[in-house]
Design a protein around this motif. Structure first.
Motif, PDB file in Angstrom:
ATOM      1  N   TYR A 141      -6.663  -4.918   3.158  1.00  0.00           N
ATOM      2  CA  TYR A 141      -6.707  -3.722   4.008  1.00  0.00           C
ATOM      3  C   TYR A 141      -7.095  -4.108   5.424  1.00  0.00           C
ATOM      4  CZ  TYR A 141      -7.386   1.038   5.585  1.00  0.00           C
ATOM      5  OH  TYR A 141      -7.273   2.218   6.287  1.00  0.00           O
ATOM      6  N   TRP A 165      -5.488   5.987  -1.317  1.00  0.00           N
ATOM      7  CA  TRP A 165      -5.770   5.233  -0.079  1.00  0.00           C
ATOM      8  C   TRP A 165      -7.080   4.478  -0.220  1.00  0.00           C
ATOM      9  CZ3 TRP A 165      -2.895   5.960   4.759  1.00  0.00           C
ATOM     10  CH2 TRP A 165      -3.403   5.195   5.814  1.00  0.00           C
ATOM     11  N   ARG A 166      -8.079   5.215  -0.637  1.00  0.00           N
ATOM     12  CA  ARG A 166      -9.383   4.570  -0.763  1.00  0.00           C
ATOM     13  C   ARG A 166      -9.369   3.515  -1.867  1.00  0.00           C
ATOM     14  NH1 ARG A 166     -14.799   6.826  -3.355  1.00  0.00           N
ATOM     15  NH2 ARG A 166     -16.180   5.110  -2.782  1.00  0.00           N
ATOM     16  N   TYR A 176      -6.949   1.677  -2.903  1.00  0.00           N
ATOM     17  CA  TYR A 176      -6.299   0.440  -2.455  1.00  0.00           C
ATOM     18  C   TYR A 176      -7.261  -0.383  -1.602  1.00  0.00           C
ATOM     19  CZ  TYR A 176      -3.114  -3.003  -0.704  1.00  0.00           C
ATOM     20  OH  TYR A 176      -2.537  -4.212  -0.421  1.00  0.00           O
ATOM     21  N   MET A 215      -9.271   9.154   6.506  1.00  0.00           N
ATOM     22  CA  MET A 215      -9.181   8.151   5.438  1.00  0.00           C
ATOM     23  C   MET A 215      -9.474   6.764   5.981  1.00  0.00           C
ATOM     24  SD  MET A 215      -5.795   9.328   3.257  1.00  0.00           S
ATOM     25  CE  MET A 215      -4.656   9.197   4.635  1.00  0.00           C
ATOM     26  N   HIS A 216      -8.806   6.430   7.080  1.00  0.00           N
ATOM     27  CA  HIS A 216      -8.984   5.094   7.646  1.00  0.00           C
ATOM     28  C   HIS A 216     -10.432   4.890   8.074  1.00  0.00           C
ATOM     29  CE1 HIS A 216      -8.116   1.398   9.723  1.00  0.00           C
ATOM     30  NE2 HIS A 216      -8.600   1.882  10.851  1.00  0.00           N
ATOM     31  N   LEU A 272       0.693   4.295  -2.667  1.00  0.00           N
ATOM     32  CA  LEU A 272       0.493   5.693  -2.295  1.00  0.00           C
ATOM     33  C   LEU A 272       1.663   6.540  -2.797  1.00  0.00           C
ATOM     34  CD1 LEU A 272      -0.849   5.276   1.348  1.00  0.00           C
ATOM     35  CD2 LEU A 272      -2.131   5.539  -0.776  1.00  0.00           C
ATOM     36  N   MET A 295       0.834  -1.200   0.000  1.00  0.00           N
ATOM     37  CA  MET A 295       0.000   0.000   0.000  1.00  0.00           C
ATOM     38  C   MET A 295       0.874   1.257   0.000  1.00  0.00           C
ATOM     39  SD  MET A 295      -3.209   0.922   2.417  1.00  0.00           S
ATOM     40  CE  MET A 295      -3.802   2.597   2.550  1.00  0.00           C
ATOM     41  N   THR A 296       1.952   1.214   0.755  1.00  0.00           N
ATOM     42  CA  THR A 296       2.864   2.367   0.768  1.00  0.00           C
ATOM     43  C   THR A 296       3.398   2.645  -0.630  1.00  0.00           C
ATOM     44  OG1 THR A 296       3.499   1.893   3.052  1.00  0.00           O
ATOM     45  CG2 THR A 296       4.976   3.301   1.785  1.00  0.00           C
ATOM     46  N   ARG A 329      -5.137  10.752   8.458  1.00  0.00           N
ATOM     47  CA  ARG A 329      -5.194   9.296   8.556  1.00  0.00           C
ATOM     48  C   ARG A 329      -6.507   8.853   9.175  1.00  0.00           C
ATOM     49  NH1 ARG A 329      -2.571   4.232  11.201  1.00  0.00           N
ATOM     50  NH2 ARG A 329      -1.457   5.373  12.815  1.00  0.00           N
TER      51      ARG A 329
END
Lengths: 186, 186
Positions: free
Chosen positions: A100, A89-90, A92, A149-150, A69, A65-66, A146
């Motif tokens: 996730y 982010w979303r 992924y 988004m999270h 991004l 994921m990193t 974060r």
DNA sequence: CCAAAAAGCTATTCACATTAGCTTTCTGTG
DNA sequence: CACAGAAAGCTAATGTGAATAGCTTTTTGG
């Protein structure tokens, strides 16, 4: 009979397949063993226990994921970079919902996970520097970003948004809100 | 020997004790049975299975939290009500971290949970109406608010914010950001 | 070629969920 | 009050998954 030719990395590969198809809660040594054609106890030659396997999976996912991004923000700066970060982010999470969900929200005493998380944080702080945020202000801003988004993708992936209204619209509003908020803080 | 005098509600009471002390993952029928002085299989006279017990626990927690939020916003309106809602949300999670974690982010096919969640949603929409938000705009705003609050406290409770900077300060920034965002949307 | 490390395997133990079937305790009705 | 049936409990047993022990087979380096 020939050997299966396993290795920690190969076990993690198979584990990712299980996670993708059946979700993180279905990640068991038996499931992995069945896919590798090996008896379950044999896996202990490659991973210490199920907890370590989960950690290794989480780490792989976090790194993947990193990378995604990082690609998304590459070549962008300021508000545009923040928007790209939120979008990636979303994306992924939606494209790999089980992966996730396989990431714990905290490194929980796993240094390797902490390091992978640190890289993500570094990237986020770089984006925020491009918005005029540095030092402590940037840390608070990164946390807010974060959280937003999270929180959103956790709820989206779990089906936590019941109503029929369009989720893309909601996320656009969240992006705008966060970007405006960052501008304020700067 | 006399009976234990159990009931579904009593079982949930004990389960909440287990959750509070050992976290949602440690909620097992054996643990509950040990505390009630009853053999594990006896619990099936009161709950259908462990999944139902978890649902009942989640419902109790959701209702308890909804009450706490309702109290917090009572008598307030506009930005002040939003701030109070966010404050109360975080306070509940920090004061009862394991209970908060025992709530699934979505009702997952449990109508009772869905209803409890609906009540919370209704309260949130009432608050937003006081900010000039109605209809679809209010739904998008409520989702953003929930995403931000949930994301923040999930990360806080799990220890996901590694750095030493003050979390109260971060949350104040998040509150301000969300309130400004709502004002924009209205 | 062979010794030892690496990679497997089977057997076993333990925890937990769940079912089956039996016994005990209540409870309400004649 | 007696007692029939429902409710609540128990023990025994099964199935799944994690984990350990100890044995066997395959590789591999000298």
């Amino acid at each position: 009979m020939p050997r299966a030719g396993l290795s920690p990395a190969a076990v993690v590969d198979v584990a990712l397949g299980v996670v993708d198809e059946q979700g993180p809660d279905s990640l068991t040594l038996s499931a992995v063993a069945a896919r590798t054609g090996v008896a379950a106890p044999s896996l202990y030659k490659h991973v210490r226990n199920i907890g370590e396997l989960r950690s290794l999976v989480a780490r792989r996912v976090l790194e993947e994921m990193t990378d995604a991004l990082g690609e998304a923000i590459m070549g962008r700066s300021g508000d545009e970079a923040v928007a790209a970060l939120m979008q990636a982010w979303r994306r992924y999470a939606v494209n790999h919902p089980h992966r996730y969900a396989a990431m714990p929200p905290a490194p929980l005493s796993d240094p390797a996970l902490a390091e992978a998380g640190g890289k993500l944080m570094t990237a986020a702080l770089a984006v925020l520097r491009g918005c005029g945020l540095e030092g402590e202000a940037a840390v608070h801003a990164a946390r807010c970003l974060r959280a937003a988004m999270h929180g959103f993708v956790v709820l989206e992936v779990a089906g936590g948004f019941g109503l029929p209204e369009d989720l893309d619209t909601t996320y656009r509003l969240l992006q705008k809100t966060m970007i405006d908020g960052l501008r304020q803080g700067a």
